[in-house]
Design a protein around this motif. Structure first.
Motif, PDB file in Angstrom:
ATOM      1  N   THR A 100      17.648 -13.740  64.694  1.00 59.04           N
ATOM      2  CA  THR A 100      18.544 -12.691  64.213  1.00 59.04           C
ATOM      3  C   THR A 100      18.007 -11.349  64.695  1.00 59.04           C
ATOM      4  O   THR A 100      17.033 -11.292  65.436  1.00 59.04           O
ATOM      5  CB  THR A 100      18.646 -12.720  62.676  1.00 59.04           C
ATOM      6  OG1 THR A 100      17.358 -12.506  62.125  1.00 59.04           O
ATOM      7  CG2 THR A 100      19.205 -14.042  62.186  1.00 59.04           C
ATOM      8  N   GLY A 101      18.607 -10.290  64.272  1.00 57.50           N
ATOM      9  CA  GLY A 101      18.202  -8.961  64.720  1.00 57.50           C
ATOM     10  C   GLY A 101      16.865  -8.525  64.140  1.00 57.50           C
ATOM     11  O   GLY A 101      16.274  -9.210  63.306  1.00 57.50           O
ATOM     12  N   PRO A 102      16.386  -7.386  64.569  1.00 60.14           N
ATOM     13  CA  PRO A 102      15.109  -6.881  64.062  1.00 60.14           C
ATOM     14  C   PRO A 102      15.218  -6.453  62.600  1.00 60.14           C
ATOM     15  O   PRO A 102      16.277  -6.049  62.130  1.00 60.14           O
ATOM     16  CB  PRO A 102      14.806  -5.688  64.963  1.00 60.14           C
ATOM     17  CG  PRO A 102      16.115  -5.280  65.508  1.00 60.14           C
ATOM     18  CD  PRO A 102      16.963  -6.511  65.587  1.00 60.14           C
ATOM     19  N   ARG A 103      14.097  -6.539  61.906  1.00 56.83           N
ATOM     20  CA  ARG A 103      14.045  -6.154  60.498  1.00 56.83           C
ATOM     21  C   ARG A 103      14.078  -4.636  60.367  1.00 56.83           C
ATOM     22  O   ARG A 103      13.439  -3.924  61.143  1.00 56.83           O
ATOM     23  CB  ARG A 103      12.770  -6.712  59.872  1.00 56.83           C
ATOM     24  CG  ARG A 103      12.593  -6.341  58.427  1.00 56.83           C
ATOM     25  CD  ARG A 103      11.534  -7.158  57.751  1.00 56.83           C
ATOM     26  NE  ARG A 103      10.251  -7.102  58.428  1.00 56.83           N
ATOM     27  CZ  ARG A 103       9.240  -7.950  58.196  1.00 56.83           C
ATOM     28  NH1 ARG A 103       9.392  -8.921  57.328  1.00 56.83           N
ATOM     29  NH2 ARG A 103       8.107  -7.833  58.836  1.00 56.83           N
ATOM     30  N   LYS A 104      14.826  -4.159  59.393  1.00 58.63           N
ATOM     31  CA  LYS A 104      14.892  -2.721  59.150  1.00 58.63           C
ATOM     32  C   LYS A 104      13.548  -2.282  58.570  1.00 58.63           C
ATOM     33  O   LYS A 104      13.029  -2.901  57.652  1.00 58.63           O
ATOM     34  CB  LYS A 104      16.018  -2.417  58.171  1.00 58.63           C
ATOM     35  CG  LYS A 104      16.261  -0.964  57.956  1.00 58.63           C
ATOM     36  CD  LYS A 104      17.433  -0.758  57.012  1.00 58.63           C
ATOM     37  CE  LYS A 104      17.658   0.720  56.785  1.00 58.63           C
ATOM     38  NZ  LYS A 104      18.760   0.960  55.849  1.00 58.63           N
ATOM     39  N   GLY A 105      13.017  -1.252  59.103  1.00 58.52           N
ATOM     40  CA  GLY A 105      11.744  -0.752  58.603  1.00 58.52           C
ATOM     41  C   GLY A 105      10.663  -0.815  59.660  1.00 58.52           C
ATOM     42  O   GLY A 105      10.194   0.204  60.133  1.00 58.52           O
ATOM     43  N   ASP A 106      10.286  -2.047  60.078  1.00 60.88           N
ATOM     44  CA  ASP A 106       9.235  -2.165  61.081  1.00 60.88           C
ATOM     45  C   ASP A 106       9.730  -2.814  62.371  1.00 60.88           C
ATOM     46  O   ASP A 106       8.943  -3.024  63.284  1.00 60.88           O
ATOM     47  CB  ASP A 106       8.044  -2.932  60.526  1.00 60.88           C
ATOM     48  CG  ASP A 106       8.377  -4.363  60.152  1.00 60.88           C
ATOM     49  OD1 ASP A 106       9.569  -4.715  60.158  1.00 60.88           O
ATOM     50  OD2 ASP A 106       7.446  -5.129  59.850  1.00 60.88           O
ATOM     51  N   ALA A 107      11.009  -3.141  62.461  1.00 62.75           N
ATOM     52  CA  ALA A 107      11.628  -3.722  63.655  1.00 62.75           C
ATOM     53  C   ALA A 107      10.977  -5.028  64.078  1.00 62.75           C
ATOM     54  O   ALA A 107      10.951  -5.374  65.252  1.00 62.75           O
ATOM     55  CB  ALA A 107      11.629  -2.720  64.809  1.00 62.75           C
ATOM     56  N   ALA A 108      10.464  -5.791  63.106  1.00 66.85           N
ATOM     57  CA  ALA A 108       9.888  -7.106  63.419  1.00 66.85           C
ATOM     58  C   ALA A 108      11.018  -8.067  63.769  1.00 66.85           C
ATOM     59  O   ALA A 108      12.069  -8.073  63.109  1.00 66.85           O
ATOM     60  CB  ALA A 108       9.116  -7.628  62.229  1.00 66.85           C
ATOM     61  N   PRO A 109      10.854  -8.876  64.791  1.00 69.29           N
ATOM     62  CA  PRO A 109      11.909  -9.837  65.151  1.00 69.29           C
ATOM     63  C   PRO A 109      12.050 -10.894  64.059  1.00 69.29           C
ATOM     64  O   PRO A 109      11.084 -11.552  63.687  1.00 69.29           O
ATOM     65  CB  PRO A 109      11.417 -10.447  66.464  1.00 69.29           C
ATOM     66  CG  PRO A 109       9.961 -10.168  66.512  1.00 69.29           C
ATOM     67  CD  PRO A 109       9.706  -8.958  65.689  1.00 69.29           C
TER      68      PRO A 109
END
Length: 190
Positions: A100-109
């Motif tokens: 899925t897309g990157p996590r909001k906050g630290d942009a972790a995949p």
């Protein structure tokens, strides 16, 4: 300290990594799918597939092996009695990772790891004991069934008399087939 075999460790120590993976596996078997980082999902997949393969065996030793990783007995019960029979005819590949897309906050995949649904549910491999238990249970049910059927039944004449005692009311308030000259409800004519 031993070196990790598949990339950097997820936690600070090997024990922490084992606990992280055990908790992820427990959540996966409990909910069917979980959302986590790609690296955790990739590390969880082999562990989850090994646990499902052990659960397909279904014996006590396999249950004890799984209990060393997944500490929740309810989840282990679900794994052995509901999840493993779904994959009885499947040789492997019980999980799927969807990025899925990157996590909001630290942009972790991020990724979703889920159990692959198998439509054919096979009977659990219990063998002769399970068949004998099921037959004994069926005999008990059949033995109790005639006792329930011996209740005194009403006579057909009484049933018809109760049925025809009063005509049903319609939604408009009319009383069945009564005409304007018929008696109204509650009136006695002698």
């Amino acid at each position: 300290m031993p070196t990790p075999t598949k990339g950097p460790r997820l936690g600070g120590s090997p024990a922490h990594e084992r606990l992280i993976l055990a908790n992820l596996a427990t959540a996966l078997f409990q909910h069917g799918k979980i959302r986590t980082t790609e690296s955790k999902a990739k590390r969880l997949r082999p562990l989850a597939e090994q646990l499902i393969t052990k659960a397909k065996r279904g014996d006590l030793a396999a249950r004890r092996r799984v209990l060393t990783v997944v500490r929740d007995k309810d989840v282990v019960y679900t794994l052995f009695d509901q999840i493993a029979p779904r994959y009885a005819n499947r040789p492997g590949g019980y999980t799927r990772i969807v990025k899925t897309g990157p996590r909001k906050g630290d942009a972790a995949p991020m990724a979703i790891i889920e159990l692959v649904e198998e439509l054919v549910v096979a009977a659990p491999a219990g063998g002769k004991k399970a068949a004998a238990r099921k037959a004994a249970q069926q005999d008990k049910v059949e033995a109790l069934a005639p006792a329930e059927e011996e209740k005194p039944a009403t006579k057909p004449a009484e049933a018809n008399a109760d049925q025809d005692a009063e005509a049903p009311e319609s939604a408009s308030g009319d009383h069945g087939a009564e005409g304007p000259g018929d008696k109204a409800e509650g009136e006695d004519t002698k």
